[in-house]
Design a protein around this motif. Sequence first.
Motif, mmCIF file in Angstrom:
data_model
loop_
_atom_site.group_PDB
_atom_site.id
_atom_site.type_symbol
_atom_site.label_atom_id
_atom_site.label_comp_id
_atom_site.label_asym_id
_atom_site.label_seq_id
_atom_site.Cartn_x
_atom_site.Cartn_y
_atom_site.Cartn_z
ATOM 1 N N UNK A 77 0.828 -1.204 0.000
ATOM 2 C CA UNK A 77 0.000 0.000 0.000
ATOM 3 C C UNK A 77 0.864 1.257 0.000
ATOM 4 N N UNK A 78 1.911 1.250 0.813
ATOM 5 C CA UNK A 78 2.824 2.400 0.873
ATOM 6 C C UNK A 78 3.556 2.595 -0.454
ATOM 7 N N UNK A 79 3.933 1.484 -1.088
ATOM 8 C CA UNK A 79 4.625 1.572 -2.371
ATOM 9 C C UNK A 79 3.710 2.159 -3.442
ATOM 10 N N UNK A 80 2.453 1.722 -3.449
ATOM 11 C CA UNK A 80 1.493 2.252 -4.425
ATOM 12 C C UNK A 80 1.308 3.750 -4.224
ATOM 13 N N UNK A 81 1.193 4.162 -2.963
ATOM 14 C CA UNK A 81 1.041 5.589 -2.661
ATOM 15 C C UNK A 81 2.266 6.364 -3.129
ATOM 16 N N UNK A 82 3.460 5.817 -2.874
ATOM 17 C CA UNK A 82 4.695 6.496 -3.274
ATOM 18 C C UNK A 82 4.800 6.610 -4.786
ATOM 19 N N UNK A 83 4.466 5.529 -5.502
ATOM 20 C CA UNK A 83 4.553 5.537 -6.966
ATOM 21 C C UNK A 83 3.599 6.570 -7.553
ATOM 22 N N UNK A 84 2.430 6.730 -6.956
ATOM 23 C CA UNK A 84 1.475 7.719 -7.450
ATOM 24 C C UNK A 84 1.846 9.138 -7.027
ATOM 25 N N UNK A 85 2.454 9.268 -5.830
ATOM 26 C CA UNK A 85 2.738 10.603 -5.282
ATOM 27 C C UNK A 85 3.961 11.251 -5.915
ATOM 28 N N UNK A 86 4.961 10.461 -6.271
ATOM 29 C CA UNK A 86 6.197 11.030 -6.817
ATOM 30 C C UNK A 86 5.931 11.839 -8.088
ATOM 31 N N UNK A 87 5.265 11.270 -9.113
ATOM 32 C CA UNK A 87 5.008 12.094 -10.305
ATOM 33 C C UNK A 87 4.058 13.257 -10.024
ATOM 34 N N UNK A 88 3.126 13.087 -9.082
ATOM 35 C CA UNK A 88 2.229 14.193 -8.735
ATOM 36 C C UNK A 88 3.012 15.349 -8.133
ATOM 37 N N UNK A 89 3.990 15.038 -7.291
ATOM 38 C CA UNK A 89 4.832 16.071 -6.695
ATOM 39 C C UNK A 89 5.579 16.846 -7.769
ATOM 40 N N UNK A 90 6.165 16.133 -8.733
ATOM 41 C CA UNK A 90 6.916 16.813 -9.789
ATOM 42 C C UNK A 90 5.993 17.514 -10.774
ATOM 43 N N UNK A 91 4.791 17.001 -10.953
ATOM 44 C CA UNK A 91 3.819 17.694 -11.797
ATOM 45 C C UNK A 91 3.500 19.076 -11.220
#
Length: 387
Positions: free
Chosen positions: A14-28
């Motif tokens: 669950x944490x990995x899924x959140x991280x994978x989704x959050x990283x590009x959102x942060x850079x976006x």
Amino acid sequence: MAVEDVARAKSRIRLMVIAVAAVPLLFLLSGLAIRYAAFASVSPDPSLAAYVRAFCKWDCTWYVDISEQGYERFPIPGHSNVGRWGFFPLYPLLVAAVRAILPFSTIAIATATSLASGYVSCLVAWPLMDKNMRAYVLYCAFVLSGPFSFYFATFLSEPLFVLLTSCLFLALKRSGYVAAGLSCALLSATRVVGVLAVLAIVVRMFEEHRAKGGSVIAFPRWLLGRPDLIIAVLISPAGLFAYMLYLYVTVGDGFAFIHVQRAFGRVAGNPLLFLWDGLSYHPTSGWLPTAPQWSALTAIAGLGLSAVLAVRRQYGAALFCAMAITLPLTSNLASMVRYVVGLAPLTMLTAMLLSASKPTFVAVLIIFVASCYFMTVAWFGGYLALV
């Protein structure tokens, strides 16, 4: 204890899924902020509408016209004698379809679609980079908040091209040949070099055949025995053929997208001579390379990275990227930086190489984000190497 282990495993996933989704959102989000800061520094009008319009330069205006007016059927009094046929239809059609539903301007819809495409392409890249988090962070930073992120923030073909390329290679990684063929068909309707991805599909088929102990001579017979593989190959150029049929019916020339290139100053020639001419175009003052030199160096770097892909036994990706660089290079160096940046296998490979050590990773990440501001200003200034 078994229940606790399962719970911990689910929590990690669950944490990995959140991280994978959050990283590009942060850079976006950071990319939007940095590019707006660059825009505000050179524009007297700081409004969001002006911000979106300011990014629409060079080929973007052609895509806006195609999305709003379609392709010309000459003669049209009062219009340019340069047709829009050299720009492929999939992305303008997609934007037009969204505009028919949402009450926003063409460029606003295209900008949002490009940003969304860049975000999704990052998500698709995660399994392609073997779930290497450092490489994933660098890739997301490059696409969404890096020096060339403005390509993914306006109405250009690169966002959709990168997304479809990533989907194609993910399908190949999972041996989903029909899905790869569909991705290639869409690629071939996005840019002419997209059809070359069929080479990567055939190479992957050959690799699978050899991995099962098949001989080189037996490959055609093995291929004919797999209807799914035949379908994947046959549908791969469907987008290009559909566009050619449309041009033949409406304009009378199925190859109008090639013939119109002469009006843009693109004439077939020796790619090595184009590279030499570009490298020989020295600056009249100062030490910074000229736009032709940047374009030539970028093409050489792209071909070098294609060779690295081949060394790493990624033969399909290497062949596709090398051909996608060489084909436009047979006319001239125009848009070469954009073409190389838009080749997802090369940018993913670069992210993997630069993330090998933590100090290099940190330094490159800082450079990517910091250079976003200055390169965006150069884009607004019309620097020719970025066209």
